[in-house]
Design a protein around this motif. Structure first.
Motif, PDB file in Angstrom:
ATOM      1  N   MET A  98       0.845  -1.200   0.000  1.00  0.00           N
ATOM      2  CA  MET A  98       0.000   0.000   0.000  1.00  0.00           C
ATOM      3  C   MET A  98       0.875   1.243   0.000  1.00  0.00           C
ATOM      4  O   MET A  98       2.016   1.214   0.464  1.00  0.00           O
ATOM      5  CB  MET A  98      -0.913   0.005   1.224  1.00  0.00           C
ATOM      6  N   GLY A  99       0.332   2.335  -0.539  1.00  0.00           N
ATOM      7  CA  GLY A  99       1.061   3.592  -0.569  1.00  0.00           C
ATOM      8  C   GLY A  99       1.991   3.732  -1.740  1.00  0.00           C
ATOM      9  O   GLY A  99       2.773   4.691  -1.813  1.00  0.00           O
ATOM     10  N   GLU A 100       1.915   2.818  -2.722  1.00  0.00           N
ATOM     11  CA  GLU A 100       2.843   2.869  -3.855  1.00  0.00           C
ATOM     12  C   GLU A 100       2.587   4.069  -4.760  1.00  0.00           C
ATOM     13  O   GLU A 100       3.505   4.571  -5.411  1.00  0.00           O
ATOM     14  CB  GLU A 100       2.772   1.565  -4.665  1.00  0.00           C
ATOM     15  N   MET A 101       1.356   4.572  -4.782  1.00  0.00           N
ATOM     16  CA  MET A 101       1.060   5.702  -5.657  1.00  0.00           C
ATOM     17  C   MET A 101       1.842   6.943  -5.229  1.00  0.00           C
ATOM     18  O   MET A 101       2.516   7.580  -6.037  1.00  0.00           O
ATOM     19  CB  MET A 101      -0.445   5.987  -5.666  1.00  0.00           C
ATOM     20  N   SER A 102       1.769   7.296  -3.951  1.00  0.00           N
ATOM     21  CA  SER A 102       2.507   8.465  -3.465  1.00  0.00           C
ATOM     22  C   SER A 102       4.009   8.248  -3.533  1.00  0.00           C
ATOM     23  O   SER A 102       4.776   9.191  -3.735  1.00  0.00           O
ATOM     24  CB  SER A 102       2.095   8.785  -2.022  1.00  0.00           C
ATOM     25  N   ALA A 103       4.445   7.000  -3.373  1.00  0.00           N
ATOM     26  CA  ALA A 103       5.873   6.712  -3.440  1.00  0.00           C
ATOM     27  C   ALA A 103       6.424   6.952  -4.838  1.00  0.00           C
ATOM     28  O   ALA A 103       7.576   7.376  -4.995  1.00  0.00           O
ATOM     29  CB  ALA A 103       6.141   5.270  -3.018  1.00  0.00           C
ATOM     30  N   LEU A 104       5.600   6.722  -5.859  1.00  0.00           N
ATOM     31  CA  LEU A 104       6.078   6.870  -7.228  1.00  0.00           C
ATOM     32  C   LEU A 104       5.837   8.253  -7.807  1.00  0.00           C
ATOM     33  O   LEU A 104       6.614   8.712  -8.649  1.00  0.00           O
ATOM     34  CB  LEU A 104       5.418   5.809  -8.122  1.00  0.00           C
ATOM     35  N   ASN A 105       4.763   8.934  -7.381  1.00  0.00           N
ATOM     36  CA  ASN A 105       4.508  10.243  -8.004  1.00  0.00           C
ATOM     37  C   ASN A 105       4.676  11.423  -7.049  1.00  0.00           C
ATOM     38  O   ASN A 105       4.454  12.564  -7.432  1.00  0.00           O
ATOM     39  CB  ASN A 105       3.107  10.276  -8.641  1.00  0.00           C
ATOM     40  N   ASP A 106       5.053  11.146  -5.777  1.00  0.00           N
ATOM     41  CA  ASP A 106       5.349  12.201  -4.814  1.00  0.00           C
ATOM     42  C   ASP A 106       4.167  13.148  -4.627  1.00  0.00           C
ATOM     43  O   ASP A 106       4.349  14.354  -4.464  1.00  0.00           O
ATOM     44  CB  ASP A 106       6.599  12.980  -5.237  1.00  0.00           C
ATOM     45  N   LYS A 107       2.964  12.617  -4.644  1.00  0.00           N
ATOM     46  CA  LYS A 107       1.755  13.392  -4.407  1.00  0.00           C
ATOM     47  C   LYS A 107       1.165  13.022  -3.048  1.00  0.00           C
ATOM     48  O   LYS A 107       1.484  11.976  -2.480  1.00  0.00           O
ATOM     49  CB  LYS A 107       0.720  13.126  -5.507  1.00  0.00           C
ATOM     50  N   PRO A 108       0.283  13.858  -2.494  1.00  0.00           N
ATOM     51  CA  PRO A 108      -0.344  13.523  -1.208  1.00  0.00           C
ATOM     52  C   PRO A 108      -1.122  12.217  -1.283  1.00  0.00           C
ATOM     53  O   PRO A 108      -1.581  11.807  -2.361  1.00  0.00           O
ATOM     54  CB  PRO A 108      -1.275  14.719  -0.954  1.00  0.00           C
ATOM     55  N   ARG A 109      -1.284  11.587  -0.151  1.00  0.00           N
ATOM     56  CA  ARG A 109      -2.029  10.329  -0.087  1.00  0.00           C
ATOM     57  C   ARG A 109      -3.452  10.538  -0.598  1.00  0.00           C
ATOM     58  O   ARG A 109      -4.114  11.522  -0.252  1.00  0.00           O
ATOM     59  CB  ARG A 109      -2.092   9.814   1.345  1.00  0.00           C
ATOM     60  N   SER A 110      -3.931   9.592  -1.403  1.00  0.00           N
ATOM     61  CA  SER A 110      -5.267   9.716  -1.991  1.00  0.00           C
ATOM     62  C   SER A 110      -6.346   9.036  -1.158  1.00  0.00           C
ATOM     63  O   SER A 110      -7.531   9.170  -1.465  1.00  0.00           O
ATOM     64  CB  SER A 110      -5.264   9.108  -3.400  1.00  0.00           C
ATOM     65  N   ALA A 111      -5.958   8.295  -0.106  1.00  0.00           N
ATOM     66  CA  ALA A 111      -6.945   7.589   0.712  1.00  0.00           C
ATOM     67  C   ALA A 111      -6.356   7.325   2.095  1.00  0.00           C
ATOM     68  O   ALA A 111      -5.156   7.503   2.321  1.00  0.00           O
ATOM     69  CB  ALA A 111      -7.352   6.278   0.044  1.00  0.00           C
ATOM     70  N   THR A 112      -7.231   6.910   2.991  1.00  0.00           N
ATOM     71  CA  THR A 112      -6.833   6.536   4.352  1.00  0.00           C
ATOM     72  C   THR A 112      -6.896   5.024   4.480  1.00  0.00           C
ATOM     73  O   THR A 112      -7.841   4.389   3.996  1.00  0.00           O
ATOM     74  CB  THR A 112      -7.768   7.180   5.389  1.00  0.00           C
ATOM     75  N   VAL A 113      -5.896   4.443   5.134  1.00  0.00           N
ATOM     76  CA  VAL A 113      -5.859   2.996   5.371  1.00  0.00           C
ATOM     77  C   VAL A 113      -5.929   2.755   6.879  1.00  0.00           C
ATOM     78  O   VAL A 113      -5.101   3.273   7.627  1.00  0.00           O
ATOM     79  CB  VAL A 113      -4.584   2.361   4.790  1.00  0.00           C
ATOM     80  N   THR A 114      -6.930   1.972   7.310  1.00  0.00           N
ATOM     81  CA  THR A 114      -7.171   1.724   8.730  1.00  0.00           C
ATOM     82  C   THR A 114      -7.230   0.230   8.995  1.00  0.00           C
ATOM     83  O   THR A 114      -7.858  -0.519   8.223  1.00  0.00           O
ATOM     84  CB  THR A 114      -8.498   2.368   9.176  1.00  0.00           C
ATOM     85  N   THR A 115      -6.616  -0.223  10.078  1.00  0.00           N
ATOM     86  CA  THR A 115      -6.655  -1.644  10.407  1.00  0.00           C
ATOM     87  C   THR A 115      -8.041  -2.036  10.922  1.00  0.00           C
ATOM     88  O   THR A 115      -8.674  -1.297  11.668  1.00  0.00           O
ATOM     89  CB  THR A 115      -5.601  -1.987  11.469  1.00  0.00           C
ATOM     90  N   CYS A 116      -8.499  -3.221  10.505  1.00  0.00           N
ATOM     91  CA  CYS A 116      -9.789  -3.743  10.966  1.00  0.00           C
ATOM     92  C   CYS A 116      -9.625  -4.708  12.135  1.00  0.00           C
ATOM     93  O   CYS A 116     -10.608  -5.172  12.709  1.00  0.00           O
ATOM     94  CB  CYS A 116     -10.495  -4.463   9.818  1.00  0.00           C
TER      95      CYS A 116
END
Length: 295
Positions: free
Chosen positions: A143-161
């Motif tokens: 998870m989080g690969e989008m921001s890692a590759l394009n250096d943009k702010p996170r597009s979503a929140t990830v929460t543990t269930c």
């Protein structure tokens, strides 16, 4: 260079996910050229589903499940043992309880999160203030690969269930990992493409199918990705509230409640507190107009 390419793609009308696929493919090309393993790449780049492979259990300092234990489609399941072992050794491992936020929407940060054990939900804010459930991620997912590759702010929140174990991997270390493991770069591109296809299918479902068909399709898919066999059928081990199920189906909560009552009456599913048991998966898939071989 990566930032320039990203800006050009986004300016050209590409979605962030499509731009990520392009960037992943660019990383693949660079890695293959530098390592001289173009022969290895032949036939490896796939965008038509999940690859089933033999199980493996490499020796590591901590217990690592065999490949057969990682769910299909997860990044760890896709990797060969050497690459998987290298990835598991990259980050800082943490254990957290349920309700812990691993990634915050809107925050500008570039590390990746490798979920090793547990279940998380991916949500995004909508204009009326609610949090829309976009997807679920399980042990083995990256998870989080989008921001890692394009250096943009996170597009979503990830929460543990529930209780979870995950690793935090810096962008620099992950990029180095991709350069030294070109097969992993290929699988990253395939993973992102699968997620894009899933997102596109959700949009088609929302506009093309009635609510009952949408709910049947989502439950059938959850059975495949998060289900376990039991005497009573397939138990979906995901604690979803009805509002969360409604958002992932793109329907009103009252409509989902009505559909679940009908599915129970037809003997297709049973429901109790945040749990769904599929009694008759073939009939549920038929109701959802899913082909036998469709993912």
């Amino acid at each position: 260079m990566t930032d320039d390419v990203t800006e050009l793609l986004l300016a050209a009308g590409w979605s962030p996910v499509e731009a990520l696929v392009a960037l992943a493919l660019q990383t693949v090309a660079v890695a293959l050229i530098r390592s001289g393993v173009s022969r290895y790449a032949q036939g490896r780049l796939r965008f038509d589903g999940f690859r089933r492979t033999r199980s493996a259990r490499p020796s590591m300092r901590h217990h690592e499940p065999s490949r057969a234990e990682w769910p299909y489609g997860t990044f760890l399941r896709r990797l060969e043992p050497p690459a998987r072992a290298a990835l598991l050794g990259l980050g800082v491992r943490r254990q957290v309880p349920a309700g812990q936020i691993l990634i915050h929407e809107g925050v500008r940060e570039s590390h990746l999160v490798l979920l090793e054990e547990g279940l998380t939900k991916v949500t995004a804010s909508v204009p009326d203030g609610r949090a829309a459930l976009l997807s679920l991620r399980v042990g083995g997912d990256l998870m989080g690969e989008m921001s890692a590759l394009n250096d943009k702010p996170r597009s979503a929140t990830v929460t543990t269930c529930g209780p979870a174990v995950y690793s935090v991997i810096s962008r620099d270390r992950f990029n180095q990992f991709l350069r030294t493991h070109p097969q992993a770069a290929l699988e990253l591109a395939a993973m992102v493409s699968d997620r894009l296809r899933w997102s596109n299918r959700r949009r088609i479902d929302f506009t093309s199918y009635a609510v009952k068909i949408r709910v049947a399709r989502v439950i059938a898919e959850l059975s495949r990705t998060h289900g376990r066999r039991s005497r009573d059928g397939v138990v979906i081990d995901v604690r979803l509230t009805q509002p969360e199920l409604a958002t992932i189906c793109g329907a009103a909560e009252t409509s989902v409640q009505k559909t679940l009552r009908e599915l129970r009456a037809d003997g297709l599913v049973d429901t109790d507190y945040r749990r769904i048991t599929v009694r008759d998966l073939p009939r549920l898939r038929a109701l959802g107009e899913l082909d036998a071989g469709e993912h």
